[in-house]
Design a protein around this motif. Structure first.
Motif, short mmCIF file in Angstrom:
data_model
loop_
_atom_site.label_atom_id
_atom_site.label_comp_id
_atom_site.label_asym_id
_atom_site.label_seq_id
_atom_site.Cartn_x
_atom_site.Cartn_y
_atom_site.Cartn_z
N SER A 30 86.05 81.11 62.97
CA SER A 30 84.74 81.46 62.39
C SER A 30 84.44 82.95 62.52
N ILE A 31 85.05 83.60 63.51
CA ILE A 31 84.87 85.04 63.72
C ILE A 31 85.76 85.85 62.78
N GLY A 32 86.79 85.22 62.26
CA GLY A 32 87.71 85.91 61.35
C GLY A 32 89.06 86.22 61.96
N ALA A 33 89.36 85.61 63.12
CA ALA A 33 90.66 85.83 63.76
C ALA A 33 91.73 84.98 63.09
N ASN A 34 92.98 85.38 63.29
CA ASN A 34 94.14 84.61 62.82
C ASN A 34 94.64 83.78 64.00
N VAL A 35 94.50 82.47 63.91
CA VAL A 35 94.74 81.60 65.06
C VAL A 35 96.07 80.88 64.93
N ILE A 36 96.83 80.89 66.03
CA ILE A 36 98.06 80.11 66.15
C ILE A 36 97.80 79.01 67.17
N ALA A 37 98.03 77.77 66.78
CA ALA A 37 97.81 76.61 67.65
C ALA A 37 99.15 76.11 68.19
N VAL A 38 99.16 75.80 69.50
CA VAL A 38 100.38 75.32 70.14
C VAL A 38 100.10 73.97 70.81
N ASP A 39 100.94 73.00 70.57
CA ASP A 39 100.83 71.69 71.22
C ASP A 39 102.16 70.99 71.05
N ILE A 40 102.26 69.77 71.60
CA ILE A 40 103.48 68.98 71.45
C ILE A 40 103.25 67.74 70.60
N ALA A 41 102.01 67.56 70.10
CA ALA A 41 101.66 66.38 69.30
C ALA A 41 101.37 66.81 67.87
N GLU A 42 102.09 66.24 66.91
CA GLU A 42 101.93 66.64 65.51
C GLU A 42 100.54 66.32 64.97
N ASP A 43 99.94 65.18 65.40
CA ASP A 43 98.62 64.86 64.86
C ASP A 43 97.57 65.86 65.33
N LYS A 44 97.71 66.36 66.56
CA LYS A 44 96.78 67.38 67.05
C LYS A 44 96.99 68.71 66.33
N LEU A 45 98.23 69.04 66.02
CA LEU A 45 98.51 70.26 65.29
C LEU A 45 97.99 70.17 63.86
N THR A 46 98.07 68.98 63.27
CA THR A 46 97.51 68.79 61.94
C THR A 46 96.01 69.00 61.95
N LEU A 47 95.34 68.46 62.97
CA LEU A 47 93.90 68.66 63.11
C LEU A 47 93.59 70.14 63.34
N ALA A 48 94.41 70.80 64.15
CA ALA A 48 94.21 72.23 64.41
C ALA A 48 94.27 73.04 63.12
N ARG A 49 95.22 72.71 62.27
CA ARG A 49 95.33 73.43 61.01
C ARG A 49 94.10 73.20 60.13
N SER A 50 93.57 71.96 60.16
CA SER A 50 92.38 71.66 59.35
C SER A 50 91.15 72.40 59.86
N LEU A 51 91.18 72.82 61.12
CA LEU A 51 90.05 73.53 61.72
C LEU A 51 90.19 75.05 61.63
N GLY A 52 91.28 75.51 61.00
CA GLY A 52 91.38 76.94 60.75
C GLY A 52 92.62 77.64 61.28
N ALA A 53 93.50 76.94 62.00
CA ALA A 53 94.72 77.58 62.49
C ALA A 53 95.58 78.00 61.30
N VAL A 54 96.04 79.25 61.29
CA VAL A 54 96.86 79.74 60.18
C VAL A 54 98.33 79.40 60.40
N ALA A 55 98.69 79.06 61.64
CA ALA A 55 100.05 78.65 61.96
C ALA A 55 100.01 77.71 63.15
N VAL A 56 100.98 76.80 63.22
CA VAL A 56 101.06 75.87 64.35
C VAL A 56 102.48 75.89 64.89
N ILE A 57 102.59 75.66 66.19
CA ILE A 57 103.89 75.61 66.85
C ILE A 57 103.97 74.33 67.67
N ASN A 58 104.96 73.51 67.40
CA ASN A 58 105.22 72.34 68.23
C ASN A 58 106.12 72.79 69.38
N ALA A 59 105.55 72.85 70.57
CA ALA A 59 106.26 73.40 71.72
C ALA A 59 107.47 72.57 72.12
#
Length: 346
Positions: free
Chosen positions: A187-216
């Motif tokens: 919401s501030i305008g940052a470019n967010v990378i989300a990291v987790d080991i669960a694909e469903d959580k990473l999918t939700l992260a992307r829907s909330l604004g993450a520009v990239a996701v990493i499955n650790a």
């Protein structure tokens, strides 16, 4: 009143009828209408918090209606809709006078220093300092989801990390804290990378604004992957889980002069991560703790919610009843349910 009680650490809690809380002159009694199930509650139940006395009622992120008001309370009335930070300041020490109730040396915490919100009623002392009025159109489940994870993330991103538009922000762990941080940083305008080991959580992260996701679990080196994506490293990185691996990865993925914000609790066997201090020194990194948020800071956050920039209700995963909270609490370390679980039926 009906409440969830555990009598031994690590032993399954039970729903019991217990004595209602007593009203302090400077306090209120809140009729709980919704309460979140948080990983901090799980840590308490496991015995990782030495301040808990048994038997105990967990729960620290909640919202409800003022049921009774102490004679010295000036700013709150019976029937008003309220929430409260999980850290309550005493209101009279130097930290509180400086506006830093979140680090008050004699702080109280519902669900830790005294019985919490997995119950029909919960007491809050020093109410004029610690309570927050809720907007009339905010539902209790959304308000409860703010109490620990969302406000902790808001302070971590905005006040501690001082995230700016255009910066790269890495968020390690996509539970309630991490997902909140992703939404706020985006919401501030940052470019967010989300990291987790669960694909469903990473999918939700992307829907909330993450520009990239990493499955650790699918990359050899998380920090190196972030360094590559950001062409030099994150400006701000948050450990939103509280694990030695995520803590170290968060520090290693920073560019020079970057900030690591430790949000997740490092308790039990994770309490002493192997910090890469040579990198911290050579690149003049900042390591910053973040612990809750003051009641008076809610107003800026609520304004962003009312404007539509923040939509924390998107983080709510399950709405359950008080009996179901027992399973939700005791399986939190192994659960893969995305989003925030909130008790809405008592």
């Amino acid at each position: 009143m009906k409440a969830v009680v555990y009598e031994k650490f690590g032993q399954a809690p039970k729903v019991m009828n217990v004595k209602e809380p007593e009203l302090a002159d400077d306090g209120v009694i809140i009729n709980v209408r919704a309460t979140g199930v948080c990983r901090s509650d799980w840590h308490g139940w496991k015995g990782h918090d030495s301040g808990i006395e048994l038997p105990h009622v967990p729960g620290h992120e909640f919202a409800g209606v003022v049921e009774a008001v102490g004679k010295n309370v000036r700013h709150f009335k019976v029937g008003e809709r309220v929430t409260v930070p999980f850290v309550n300041g005493c209101g009279s020490c130097p930290d509180c006078h400086s506006g830093n109730q979140q680090v008050c040396s004699t702080q109280t915490q519902p669900g830790f220093t005294h019985w919490g919100s997995f119950a029909e009623y919960v007491p809050i002392n020093n109410a004029d300092t610690n309570l927050v009025h809720l907007p009339d159109d905010m539902d209790f489940a959304t308000a409860a989801s703010l109490g620990c994870r969302f406000v902790t993330s808001f302070r971590a991103v905005v006040d501690q990390g001082k995230v700016k538009a255009g910066q790269w922000v890495a968020v390690h762990g996509c539970g309630g804290v991490g997902l909140s941080a992703i939404m706020i940083a985006n919401s501030i305008g940052a470019n967010v990378i989300a990291v987790d080991i669960a694909e469903d959580k990473l999918t939700l992260a992307r829907s909330l604004g993450a520009v990239a996701v990493i499955n650790a679990s699918k990359v050899d080196d998380v920090a190196e992957a972030i360094m590559s994506l950001t062409r030099g490293g994150a400006h701000v990185s948050l450990d939103a889980l509280g694990h030695s691996v995520t803590c170290v990865n968060s520090i290693k993925c920073l560019r020079s002069l970057g900030k690591h914000v430790q949000v997740g609790l490092l308790l039990g066997e994770q309490a002493a991560p192997n910090i890469p201090m040579s990198k911290v020194i050579a690149q003049e990194l900042e390591i910053i703790g973040s612990h809750g948020m003051q009641a008076f800071r809610y107003q800026d956050m609520l304004a962003m919610m009312l404007s539509g920039k923040l939509v924390p209700e998107k983080l709510i995963g399950q709405r359950i009843n008080l009996e179901q909270s027992i399973d939700a609490l005791t399986t939190m370390d192994s659960s893969s349910v995305p989003g925030v679980t909130v008790v809405t039926e008592f």
